[in-house]
Scaffold this motif. Structure first.
Motif, PDB file in Angstrom:
ATOM      1  N   LEU A 110       0.825  -1.226   0.000  1.00  0.00           N
ATOM      2  CA  LEU A 110       0.000   0.000   0.000  1.00  0.00           C
ATOM      3  C   LEU A 110       0.854   1.268   0.000  1.00  0.00           C
ATOM      4  O   LEU A 110       0.313   2.370  -0.087  1.00  0.00           O
ATOM      5  N   GLU A 111       2.154   1.113   0.128  1.00  0.00           N
ATOM      6  CA  GLU A 111       3.060   2.263   0.293  1.00  0.00           C
ATOM      7  C   GLU A 111       2.542   3.166   1.420  1.00  0.00           C
ATOM      8  O   GLU A 111       2.362   4.382   1.254  1.00  0.00           O
ATOM      9  N   ALA A 112       2.306   2.535   2.561  1.00  0.00           N
ATOM     10  CA  ALA A 112       1.759   3.244   3.722  1.00  0.00           C
ATOM     11  C   ALA A 112       2.784   4.222   4.296  1.00  0.00           C
ATOM     12  O   ALA A 112       3.990   4.094   4.064  1.00  0.00           O
ATOM     13  N   GLU A 113       2.269   5.202   5.033  1.00  0.00           N
ATOM     14  CA  GLU A 113       3.137   6.124   5.781  1.00  0.00           C
ATOM     15  C   GLU A 113       2.917   5.869   7.267  1.00  0.00           C
ATOM     16  O   GLU A 113       1.782   5.667   7.697  1.00  0.00           O
ATOM     17  N   ILE A 114       3.990   5.908   8.005  1.00  0.00           N
ATOM     18  CA  ILE A 114       3.914   5.638   9.446  1.00  0.00           C
ATOM     19  C   ILE A 114       4.407   6.882  10.189  1.00  0.00           C
ATOM     20  O   ILE A 114       5.507   7.374   9.929  1.00  0.00           O
ATOM     21  N   GLN A 115       3.558   7.407  11.075  1.00  0.00           N
ATOM     22  CA  GLN A 115       3.891   8.638  11.794  1.00  0.00           C
ATOM     23  C   GLN A 115       4.477   8.298  13.161  1.00  0.00           C
ATOM     24  O   GLN A 115       3.947   7.441  13.864  1.00  0.00           O
ATOM     25  N   ALA A 116       5.537   9.005  13.512  1.00  0.00           N
ATOM     26  CA  ALA A 116       6.140   8.829  14.843  1.00  0.00           C
ATOM     27  C   ALA A 116       6.270  10.193  15.502  1.00  0.00           C
ATOM     28  O   ALA A 116       6.554  11.189  14.830  1.00  0.00           O
ATOM     29  N   VAL A 117       6.068  10.215  16.823  1.00  0.00           N
ATOM     30  CA  VAL A 117       6.146  11.477  17.568  1.00  0.00           C
ATOM     31  C   VAL A 117       7.132  11.310  18.718  1.00  0.00           C
ATOM     32  O   VAL A 117       7.180  10.265  19.363  1.00  0.00           O
ATOM     33  N   SER A 118       7.935  12.360  18.933  1.00  0.00           N
ATOM     34  CA  SER A 118       8.814  12.383  20.116  1.00  0.00           C
ATOM     35  C   SER A 118       8.701  13.783  20.724  1.00  0.00           C
ATOM     36  O   SER A 118       8.008  14.652  20.162  1.00  0.00           O
ATOM     37  N   GLY A 137      12.732   7.095  22.322  1.00  0.00           N
ATOM     38  CA  GLY A 137      11.933   8.266  22.687  1.00  0.00           C
ATOM     39  C   GLY A 137      10.787   8.535  21.728  1.00  0.00           C
ATOM     40  O   GLY A 137       9.990   9.449  21.955  1.00  0.00           O
ATOM     41  N   GLU A 138      10.663   7.729  20.652  1.00  0.00           N
ATOM     42  CA  GLU A 138       9.560   7.951  19.694  1.00  0.00           C
ATOM     43  C   GLU A 138       8.399   6.994  19.967  1.00  0.00           C
ATOM     44  O   GLU A 138       8.607   5.839  20.326  1.00  0.00           O
ATOM     45  N   ILE A 139       7.199   7.505  19.740  1.00  0.00           N
ATOM     46  CA  ILE A 139       5.995   6.674  19.819  1.00  0.00           C
ATOM     47  C   ILE A 139       5.355   6.657  18.441  1.00  0.00           C
ATOM     48  O   ILE A 139       5.190   7.715  17.811  1.00  0.00           O
ATOM     49  N   LEU A 140       5.039   5.461  17.962  1.00  0.00           N
ATOM     50  CA  LEU A 140       4.306   5.348  16.696  1.00  0.00           C
ATOM     51  C   LEU A 140       2.867   5.789  16.976  1.00  0.00           C
ATOM     52  O   LEU A 140       2.226   5.260  17.895  1.00  0.00           O
ATOM     53  N   THR A 141       2.394   6.781  16.245  1.00  0.00           N
ATOM     54  CA  THR A 141       1.070   7.314  16.555  1.00  0.00           C
ATOM     55  C   THR A 141       0.014   7.003  15.497  1.00  0.00           C
ATOM     56  O   THR A 141      -1.156   6.836  15.822  1.00  0.00           O
ATOM     57  N   GLU A 142       0.438   6.937  14.234  1.00  0.00           N
ATOM     58  CA  GLU A 142      -0.587   6.815  13.184  1.00  0.00           C
ATOM     59  C   GLU A 142      -0.038   6.084  11.970  1.00  0.00           C
ATOM     60  O   GLU A 142       1.150   6.182  11.646  1.00  0.00           O
ATOM     61  N   VAL A 143      -0.931   5.382  11.289  1.00  0.00           N
ATOM     62  CA  VAL A 143      -0.611   4.734  10.008  1.00  0.00           C
ATOM     63  C   VAL A 143      -1.562   5.329   8.974  1.00  0.00           C
ATOM     64  O   VAL A 143      -2.758   5.471   9.237  1.00  0.00           O
ATOM     65  N   ARG A 144      -1.022   5.693   7.801  1.00  0.00           N
ATOM     66  CA  ARG A 144      -1.853   6.272   6.729  1.00  0.00           C
ATOM     67  C   ARG A 144      -1.752   5.399   5.497  1.00  0.00           C
ATOM     68  O   ARG A 144      -0.643   5.125   5.027  1.00  0.00           O
ATOM     69  N   VAL A 145      -2.897   4.984   4.983  1.00  0.00           N
ATOM     70  CA  VAL A 145      -2.898   4.184   3.754  1.00  0.00           C
ATOM     71  C   VAL A 145      -3.769   4.884   2.716  1.00  0.00           C
ATOM     72  O   VAL A 145      -4.815   5.446   3.048  1.00  0.00           O
ATOM     73  N   PRO A 146      -3.345   4.859   1.435  1.00  0.00           N
ATOM     74  CA  PRO A 146      -4.155   5.518   0.414  1.00  0.00           C
ATOM     75  C   PRO A 146      -5.400   4.693   0.073  1.00  0.00           C
ATOM     76  O   PRO A 146      -5.340   3.460   0.107  1.00  0.00           O
ATOM     77  N   ALA A 147      -6.479   5.376  -0.273  1.00  0.00           N
ATOM     78  CA  ALA A 147      -7.666   4.662  -0.771  1.00  0.00           C
ATOM     79  C   ALA A 147      -7.300   4.029  -2.106  1.00  0.00           C
ATOM     80  O   ALA A 147      -6.514   4.592  -2.872  1.00  0.00           O
ATOM     81  N   HIS A 148      -7.821   2.840  -2.369  1.00  0.00           N
ATOM     82  CA  HIS A 148      -7.532   2.178  -3.646  1.00  0.00           C
ATOM     83  C   HIS A 148      -8.047   3.049  -4.800  1.00  0.00           C
ATOM     84  O   HIS A 148      -9.148   3.599  -4.728  1.00  0.00           O
ATOM     85  N   ALA A 149      -7.244   3.132  -5.876  1.00  0.00           N
ATOM     86  CA  ALA A 149      -7.673   3.864  -7.078  1.00  0.00           C
ATOM     87  C   ALA A 149      -8.765   3.051  -7.792  1.00  0.00           C
ATOM     88  O   ALA A 149      -8.960   1.871  -7.487  1.00  0.00           O
TER      89      ALA A 149
END
Ligand SMILES: Cc1cc2nc3c(=O)[nH]c(=O)nc-3n(C[C@H](O)[C@H](O)[C@H](O)COP(=O)(O)OP(=O)(O)OC[C@H]3O[C@@H](n4cnc5c(N)ncnc54)[C@H](O)[C@@H]3O)c2cc1C
Length: 290
Positions: free
Chosen positions: A132-140, A164-176
């Motif tokens: 899905l070529e997802a994006e993974i967000q991390a916060v510190s 010191g980082e926390i994974l907070t969110e995963v973003r996946v694109p809607a299928h075309a």
């Protein structure tokens, strides 16, 4: 066995959790569903002085749509991913993948953030994240950053998350439009973990040729990987049976597959090729307008 003694914290906000993580550093661990961490603590494979439970940070549990992407909070359980109407409609590959994880008890407790941060080489999500070529967000305490799935998985049980980082969110694109996808796996009979798991995503053009092909494979090596040669062989081609066989035969090109007591390296490579063809065929079938 009983884990070594630790102090237990229940922050109710991300800031509070980040402050605790900053304070205790390497002697602290985050707790999500506990389905990987608690066994490791009980077996004393891991011992820490401070356990920071994310379970009361409600802001980390959601599935919502934002600018053509589906965003999932780190505390979203596998069951919530599997049964999300939004994902089933916009990104069915991820919902299908979640439905293959363990059993219903595991899916009710385990979280997407915990699974990705743990980076088990036999976990299911990494295959879908790559396809899905997802994006993974991390916060510190230093700020927020976004990582591509391809750079997130570094090696066995190792991710690009920094101390010191926390994974907070995963973003996946809607299928075309005209996209089909499938996740297929050979489960280890006792645990359900993937001996091999393949996530395939195919978008067809107006002529029925493959405009986009993405294949993520888990279980076969020390970390999940994209089947680059398979993708290249199929892109721009009509996905007939011969072409799918030829493309899938290249699924493990350049990859050193892993062997263990469940499956030899050769058998895993064989399974990866067979399941790549099956997953691609299913994805193509689902991409065709009915
Ligand atoms: C019997 C059984 C069968 C299973 N079968 C499968 C299967 O078939 N497929 C599969 O993919 N998985 C399977 N699993 C694993 C399951 O999916 C776990 O839920 C997952 O690996 C870990 O998620 P968790 O939420 O339980 O994380 P935890 O165990 O709580 O944490 C795992 C690790 O991630 C860290 N962590 C947790 N959350 C965060 C965060 N937000 N940011 C940074 N670090 C974090 C923790 O500190 C810890 O190091 C199985 C587990 C069991 C017990």
């Amino acid at each position: 066995m009983i884990p070594a003694e630790f102090a237990y914290y229940t922050p109710t906000s991300l800031d509070e959790a980040l402050a605790l993580l900053g304070q205790y550093g390497d002697d602290a661990k985050l707790l999500a569903g506990g389905h990987s961490l608690l066994p490791a603590l009980k077996l004393r494979l891991t011992a820490i002085g401070h356990l920071i439970d994310l379970g009361r940070i409600n802001d980390l549990a959601y599935i919502r749509e934002e600018k053509g992407k589906v965003c999932l909070g780190a505390r979203t359980t596998h069951y919530e991913v599997e049964t999300s109407a939004l994902l089933q409609q916009q990104c069915p590959l991820l919902a299908e993948c979640a439905g293959h994880i363990g059993d219903v008890q595991v899916r009710n407790r385990g979280t997407i953030g915990g699974s990705l941060a743990h980076a088990d080489p036999a976990a299911d999500y990494p295959a879908a994240m790559l396809a899905l070529e997802a994006e993974i967000q991390a916060v510190s305490t230093g700020g927020k950053r976004s990582l591509k799935a391809e750079e997130f998985f570094v090696d066995m049980l190792t991710t690009a998350l920094q101390p010191g980082e926390i994974l907070t969110e995963v973003r996946v694109p809607a299928h075309a439009a005209h996209t089909g996808s499938a996740y297929l796996k050979v489960p280890q009979p006792a645990s359900g973990f993937a001996v091999v798991g393949v996530a395939a995503l195919v978008t067809l053009d107006a002529q029925g040729q493959c405009a986009t092909v993405r294949v993520g494979i888990t279980g076969a090596a020390t970390k999940a990987f994209r089947a680059d040669a398979t993708e290249a062989a199929l892109t721009g081609r009509l996905p007939d049976d011969t072409m799918l066989t030829q493309a899938a035969a290249q699924a493990t090109n350049g990859i050193e597959t892993s062997g263990d007591i469940f499956a030899s390296a050769e058998y895993r490579a064989h399974l990866a090729r067979v399941y790549t063809k099956r997953a691609l065929a299913k994805a193509v079938e689902r991409a065709k307008p009915r």
